[in-house]
Motif scaffolding. Structure first.
Motif, PDB file in Angstrom:
ATOM      1  N   PHE A  14       0.873  -1.045   0.001  1.00  9.90           N
ATOM      2  CA  PHE A  14      -0.120   0.062  -0.082  1.00  9.90           C
ATOM      3  C   PHE A  14       0.741   1.381   0.005  1.00  9.90           C
ATOM      4  N   PRO A  15       1.523   1.479  -1.230  1.00  7.06           N
ATOM      5  CA  PRO A  15       2.608   2.949  -1.193  1.00  7.06           C
ATOM      6  C   PRO A  15       1.664   3.795  -0.826  1.00  7.06           C
ATOM      7  N   LEU A  16       1.975   4.726   0.026  1.00  4.67           N
ATOM      8  CA  LEU A  16       1.364   6.130   0.301  1.00  4.67           C
ATOM      9  C   LEU A  16       2.177   7.231  -0.710  1.00  4.67           C
ATOM     10  N   ARG A  17       1.580   7.162  -1.872  1.00  9.18           N
ATOM     11  CA  ARG A  17       2.555   8.153  -2.637  1.00  9.18           C
ATOM     12  C   ARG A  17       2.339   9.651  -2.447  1.00  9.18           C
ATOM     13  N   TYR A  18       1.059   9.750  -1.917  1.00  8.46           N
ATOM     14  CA  TYR A  18       0.927  11.180  -1.392  1.00  8.46           C
ATOM     15  C   TYR A  18      -0.349  11.281  -0.516  1.00  8.46           C
ATOM     16  N   PHE A  19      -0.469  12.306   0.574  1.00 13.94           N
ATOM     17  CA  PHE A  19      -1.439  12.195   1.693  1.00 13.94           C
ATOM     18  C   PHE A  19      -2.790  12.981   0.948  1.00 13.94           C
ATOM     19  N   LEU A  20      -3.768  12.575   1.338  1.00 13.43           N
ATOM     20  CA  LEU A  20      -5.225  13.305   0.995  1.00 13.43           C
ATOM     21  C   LEU A  20      -5.280  14.734   1.676  1.00 13.43           C
ATOM     22  N   GLU A  24      -2.490  16.789  10.609  1.00 16.50           N
ATOM     23  CA  GLU A  24      -2.187  15.443  11.256  1.00 16.50           C
ATOM     24  C   GLU A  24      -3.535  14.672  11.218  1.00 16.50           C
ATOM     25  N   ASN A  25      -4.691  15.209  11.468  1.00 18.88           N
ATOM     26  CA  ASN A  25      -5.950  14.270  11.313  1.00 18.88           C
ATOM     27  C   ASN A  25      -5.880  13.607  10.189  1.00 18.88           C
ATOM     28  N   ALA A  26      -5.788  14.282   9.021  1.00 19.42           N
ATOM     29  CA  ALA A  26      -6.107  13.439   7.774  1.00 19.42           C
ATOM     30  C   ALA A  26      -5.029  12.385   7.326  1.00 19.42           C
ATOM     31  N   ILE A  27      -3.804  12.689   7.593  1.00 14.59           N
ATOM     32  CA  ILE A  27      -2.701  11.578   7.648  1.00 14.59           C
ATOM     33  C   ILE A  27      -3.160  10.500   8.644  1.00 14.59           C
ATOM     34  N   LYS A  28      -3.475  10.543   9.637  1.00 12.75           N
ATOM     35  CA  LYS A  28      -3.881   9.701  10.757  1.00 12.75           C
ATOM     36  C   LYS A  28      -5.056   8.666   9.964  1.00 12.75           C
ATOM     37  N   ILE A  29      -5.994   9.506   9.513  1.00 11.43           N
ATOM     38  CA  ILE A  29      -7.212   8.569   8.974  1.00 11.43           C
ATOM     39  C   ILE A  29      -6.723   7.776   7.847  1.00 11.43           C
ATOM     40  N   GLN A  30      -5.778   8.397   6.839  1.00 10.29           N
ATOM     41  CA  GLN A  30      -5.152   7.479   5.981  1.00 10.29           C
ATOM     42  C   GLN A  30      -4.507   6.227   6.209  1.00 10.29           C
ATOM     43  N   ILE A  31      -3.801   6.489   7.346  1.00 10.94           N
ATOM     44  CA  ILE A  31      -2.891   5.466   7.644  1.00 10.94           C
ATOM     45  C   ILE A  31      -3.872   4.331   8.383  1.00 10.94           C
TER      46      ILE A  31
END
Length: 70
Positions: A14-20, A24-31
């Motif tokens: 699941f390569p995270l090429r970019y964060f949506l 901090e909250n958005a990155i945590k949700i994606q992870i």
């Protein structure tokens, strides 16, 4: 040791090429979403009668997702 294996599998499959999002909250949700998908695929892999490699199962799931939602 086990955490390192899980993180390595997540990075590979699941390569995270970019964060949506950029906060901090958005990155945590994606992870968290990646962790949930990883758990669901692990459960599916355990339920299957045929032995699948984890990466092949992820590729198959991506293929089914792209067909279903395109």
């Amino acid at each position: 040791m086990a955490n390192r294996v899980v993180i390595q599998a997540i990075k590979q499959n699941f390569p995270l090429r970019y964060f949506l999002g950029d906060n901090e909250n958005a990155i945590k949700i994606q992870i968290y979403c990646v962790l949930i998908v990883n758990l669901l695929i692990a459960v599916i892999k355990k339920k299957l009668k045929r032995s699948w490699a984890f990466s092949n199962l992820v590729s198959f799931a991506k293929f089914i997702f792209s067909i279903t939602f395109s």
